[in-house]
Design a protein around this motif. Sequence first.
Motif, PDB file in Angstrom:
ATOM      1  N   GLU A  36      29.200 -16.849  21.648  1.00 26.02           N
ATOM      2  CA  GLU A  36      28.019 -16.136  22.155  1.00 26.02           C
ATOM      3  C   GLU A  36      26.732 -16.542  21.437  1.00 26.02           C
ATOM      4  O   GLU A  36      25.644 -16.265  21.919  1.00 26.02           O
ATOM      5  CB  GLU A  36      28.211 -14.615  22.058  1.00 26.02           C
ATOM      6  N   TRP A  37      26.814 -17.229  20.302  1.00 23.88           N
ATOM      7  CA  TRP A  37      25.637 -17.663  19.551  1.00 23.88           C
ATOM      8  C   TRP A  37      25.408 -19.167  19.612  1.00 23.88           C
ATOM      9  O   TRP A  37      24.497 -19.682  18.959  1.00 23.88           O
ATOM     10  CB  TRP A  37      25.765 -17.239  18.077  1.00 23.88           C
ATOM     11  N   ARG A  38      26.203 -19.886  20.384  1.00 22.08           N
ATOM     12  CA  ARG A  38      26.068 -21.346  20.417  1.00 22.08           C
ATOM     13  C   ARG A  38      24.758 -21.823  21.023  1.00 22.08           C
ATOM     14  O   ARG A  38      24.136 -22.741  20.490  1.00 22.08           O
ATOM     15  CB  ARG A  38      27.238 -21.978  21.177  1.00 22.08           C
ATOM     16  N   VAL A  39      24.339 -21.250  22.122  1.00 21.53           N
ATOM     17  CA  VAL A  39      23.113 -21.718  22.782  1.00 21.53           C
ATOM     18  C   VAL A  39      21.886 -21.518  21.895  1.00 21.53           C
ATOM     19  O   VAL A  39      21.095 -22.463  21.732  1.00 21.53           O
ATOM     20  CB  VAL A  39      22.938 -21.057  24.168  1.00 21.53           C
ATOM     21  N   PRO A  40      21.692 -20.341  21.297  1.00 22.68           N
ATOM     22  CA  PRO A  40      20.530 -20.233  20.396  1.00 22.68           C
ATOM     23  C   PRO A  40      20.588 -21.199  19.217  1.00 22.68           C
ATOM     24  O   PRO A  40      19.563 -21.776  18.828  1.00 22.68           O
ATOM     25  CB  PRO A  40      20.578 -18.783  19.905  1.00 22.68           C
ATOM     26  N   TRP A  41      21.765 -21.428  18.665  1.00 19.91           N
ATOM     27  CA  TRP A  41      21.866 -22.341  17.528  1.00 19.91           C
ATOM     28  C   TRP A  41      21.715 -23.788  17.962  1.00 19.91           C
ATOM     29  O   TRP A  41      21.260 -24.628  17.180  1.00 19.91           O
ATOM     30  CB  TRP A  41      23.168 -22.121  16.756  1.00 19.91           C
ATOM     31  N   MET A  42      22.085 -24.113  19.196  1.00 18.86           N
ATOM     32  CA  MET A  42      21.825 -25.458  19.711  1.00 18.86           C
ATOM     33  C   MET A  42      20.314 -25.704  19.828  1.00 18.86           C
ATOM     34  O   MET A  42      19.838 -26.804  19.537  1.00 18.86           O
ATOM     35  CB  MET A  42      22.471 -25.670  21.085  1.00 18.86           C
ATOM     36  N   LEU A  43      19.574 -24.673  20.240  1.00 16.06           N
ATOM     37  CA  LEU A  43      18.119 -24.804  20.323  1.00 16.06           C
ATOM     38  C   LEU A  43      17.505 -24.983  18.938  1.00 16.06           C
ATOM     39  O   LEU A  43      16.582 -25.785  18.766  1.00 16.06           O
ATOM     40  CB  LEU A  43      17.519 -23.575  21.018  1.00 16.06           C
ATOM     41  N   VAL A  44      18.020 -24.256  17.957  1.00 10.63           N
ATOM     42  CA  VAL A  44      17.537 -24.419  16.589  1.00 10.63           C
ATOM     43  C   VAL A  44      17.841 -25.825  16.087  1.00 10.63           C
ATOM     44  O   VAL A  44      16.994 -26.488  15.467  1.00 10.63           O
ATOM     45  CB  VAL A  44      18.154 -23.347  15.664  1.00 10.63           C
ATOM     46  N   ALA A  45      19.050 -26.295  16.355  1.00 11.10           N
ATOM     47  CA  ALA A  45      19.438 -27.644  15.930  1.00 11.10           C
ATOM     48  C   ALA A  45      18.563 -28.698  16.614  1.00 11.10           C
ATOM     49  O   ALA A  45      18.131 -29.668  15.971  1.00 11.10           O
ATOM     50  CB  ALA A  45      20.905 -27.899  16.237  1.00 11.10           C
ATOM     51  N   PHE A  46      18.272 -28.514  17.897  1.00 10.28           N
ATOM     52  CA  PHE A  46      17.421 -29.476  18.598  1.00 10.28           C
ATOM     53  C   PHE A  46      15.997 -29.469  18.043  1.00 10.28           C
ATOM     54  O   PHE A  46      15.371 -30.519  17.921  1.00 10.28           O
ATOM     55  CB  PHE A  46      17.415 -29.211  20.105  1.00 10.28           C
ATOM     56  N   GLY A  47      15.486 -28.296  17.705  1.00 12.70           N
ATOM     57  CA  GLY A  47      14.168 -28.236  17.079  1.00 12.70           C
ATOM     58  C   GLY A  47      14.138 -28.991  15.764  1.00 12.70           C
ATOM     59  O   GLY A  47      13.182 -29.706  15.456  1.00 12.70           O
ATOM     60  N   GLY A  48      15.212 -28.854  14.990  1.00 16.54           N
ATOM     61  CA  GLY A  48      15.308 -29.612  13.745  1.00 16.54           C
ATOM     62  C   GLY A  48      15.377 -31.105  13.988  1.00 16.54           C
ATOM     63  O   GLY A  48      14.798 -31.898  13.232  1.00 16.54           O
ATOM     64  N   ILE A  49      16.062 -31.497  15.043  1.00 11.77           N
ATOM     65  CA  ILE A  49      16.174 -32.916  15.387  1.00 11.77           C
ATOM     66  C   ILE A  49      14.810 -33.478  15.785  1.00 11.77           C
ATOM     67  O   ILE A  49      14.465 -34.614  15.432  1.00 11.77           O
ATOM     68  CB  ILE A  49      17.212 -33.118  16.517  1.00 11.77           C
ATOM     69  N   VAL A  50      14.013 -32.704  16.512  1.00  6.44           N
ATOM     70  CA  VAL A  50      12.675 -33.166  16.893  1.00  6.44           C
ATOM     71  C   VAL A  50      11.816 -33.392  15.644  1.00  6.44           C
ATOM     72  O   VAL A  50      11.145 -34.422  15.504  1.00  6.44           O
ATOM     73  CB  VAL A  50      12.000 -32.162  17.858  1.00  6.44           C
ATOM     74  N   LEU A  51      11.860 -32.430  14.712  1.00  6.31           N
ATOM     75  CA  LEU A  51      11.100 -32.588  13.473  1.00  6.31           C
ATOM     76  C   LEU A  51      11.615 -33.763  12.647  1.00  6.31           C
ATOM     77  O   LEU A  51      10.825 -34.524  12.067  1.00  6.31           O
ATOM     78  CB  LEU A  51      11.169 -31.299  12.658  1.00  6.31           C
ATOM     79  N   LEU A  52      12.931 -33.928  12.608  1.00  2.00           N
ATOM     80  CA  LEU A  52      13.516 -35.058  11.888  1.00  2.00           C
ATOM     81  C   LEU A  52      13.088 -36.385  12.511  1.00  2.00           C
ATOM     82  O   LEU A  52      12.810 -37.351  11.803  1.00  2.00           O
ATOM     83  CB  LEU A  52      15.039 -34.953  11.872  1.00  2.00           C
ATOM     84  N   SER A  53      13.027 -36.424  13.827  1.00  2.00           N
ATOM     85  CA  SER A  53      12.615 -37.647  14.512  1.00  2.00           C
ATOM     86  C   SER A  53      11.190 -38.041  14.131  1.00  2.00           C
ATOM     87  O   SER A  53      10.925 -39.213  13.840  1.00  2.00           O
ATOM     88  CB  SER A  53      12.720 -37.443  16.025  1.00  2.00           C
ATOM     89  N   PHE A  54      10.288 -37.058  14.104  1.00  2.00           N
ATOM     90  CA  PHE A  54       8.927 -37.354  13.657  1.00  2.00           C
ATOM     91  C   PHE A  54       8.917 -37.850  12.218  1.00  2.00           C
ATOM     92  O   PHE A  54       8.223 -38.813  11.888  1.00  2.00           O
ATOM     93  CB  PHE A  54       8.037 -36.113  13.786  1.00  2.00           C
ATOM     94  N   ALA A  55       9.678 -37.188  11.360  1.00  2.00           N
ATOM     95  CA  ALA A  55       9.693 -37.565   9.946  1.00  2.00           C
ATOM     96  C   ALA A  55      10.224 -38.983   9.752  1.00  2.00           C
ATOM     97  O   ALA A  55       9.667 -39.773   8.980  1.00  2.00           O
ATOM     98  CB  ALA A  55      10.537 -36.574   9.153  1.00  2.00           C
ATOM     99  N   VAL A  56      11.291 -39.318  10.458  1.00  2.00           N
ATOM    100  CA  VAL A  56      11.879 -40.652  10.318  1.00  2.00           C
ATOM    101  C   VAL A  56      10.908 -41.718  10.815  1.00  2.00           C
ATOM    102  O   VAL A  56      10.736 -42.759  10.165  1.00  2.00           O
ATOM    103  CB  VAL A  56      13.224 -40.737  11.077  1.00  2.00           C
ATOM    104  N   GLN A  57      10.263 -41.476  11.922  1.00  2.00           N
ATOM    105  CA  GLN A  57       9.355 -42.485  12.468  1.00  2.00           C
ATOM    106  C   GLN A  57       8.062 -42.585  11.663  1.00  2.00           C
ATOM    107  O   GLN A  57       7.468 -43.659  11.583  1.00  2.00           O
ATOM    108  CB  GLN A  57       9.071 -42.210  13.940  1.00  2.00           C
ATOM    109  N   LEU A  58       7.633 -41.492  11.053  1.00  2.00           N
ATOM    110  CA  LEU A  58       6.477 -41.576  10.158  1.00  2.00           C
ATOM    111  C   LEU A  58       6.842 -42.333   8.888  1.00  2.00           C
ATOM    112  O   LEU A  58       6.031 -43.080   8.342  1.00  2.00           O
ATOM    113  CB  LEU A  58       5.962 -40.178   9.816  1.00  2.00           C
ATOM    114  N   TRP A  59       8.061 -42.136   8.407  1.00  2.00           N
ATOM    115  CA  TRP A  59       8.531 -42.861   7.225  1.00  2.00           C
ATOM    116  C   TRP A  59       8.595 -44.359   7.507  1.00  2.00           C
ATOM    117  O   TRP A  59       8.366 -45.177   6.614  1.00  2.00           O
ATOM    118  CB  TRP A  59       9.905 -42.350   6.813  1.00  2.00           C
ATOM    119  N   TYR A  60       8.880 -44.712   8.764  1.00  2.00           N
ATOM    120  CA  TYR A  60       8.957 -46.116   9.150  1.00  2.00           C
ATOM    121  C   TYR A  60       7.643 -46.829   8.860  1.00  2.00           C
ATOM    122  O   TYR A  60       7.633 -47.989   8.454  1.00  2.00           O
ATOM    123  CB  TYR A  60       9.332 -46.213  10.632  1.00  2.00           C
TER     124      TYR A  60
END
Length: 96
Positions: A36-60
């Motif tokens: 019952e908590w998977r969908v909200p936590w998937m959204l949290v995980a995806f938000g973290g992935i978006v921020l990580l993507s920016f961080a990785v590409q800025l580090w590039y």
Amino acid sequence: MSEPALAPRNALVGVVAVWVIAFVATVAVGIFVPEEWRVPWMLVAFGGIVLLSFAVQLWYGRTQGFIFRVAGSVTGALVLMGLISVGFGIAALLPT
């Protein structure tokens, strides 16, 4: 004046690294979070992935193709997370 890099880092490595982390995060959410908590936590995980993507590409450190690299990272992670979550959804429908 900036000088071109002699041996620039491979941009694909950062994109694939974000995909791998998205895979690990999705599997972790699917295993450790109640159904019952998977969908909200998937959204949290995806938000973290978006921020990580920016961080990785800025580090590039290169401006050429920044938007394409971030879009590739985020889109690939979204598709990967969606396919894995569909698998967890089908598994939740099956009788135990």
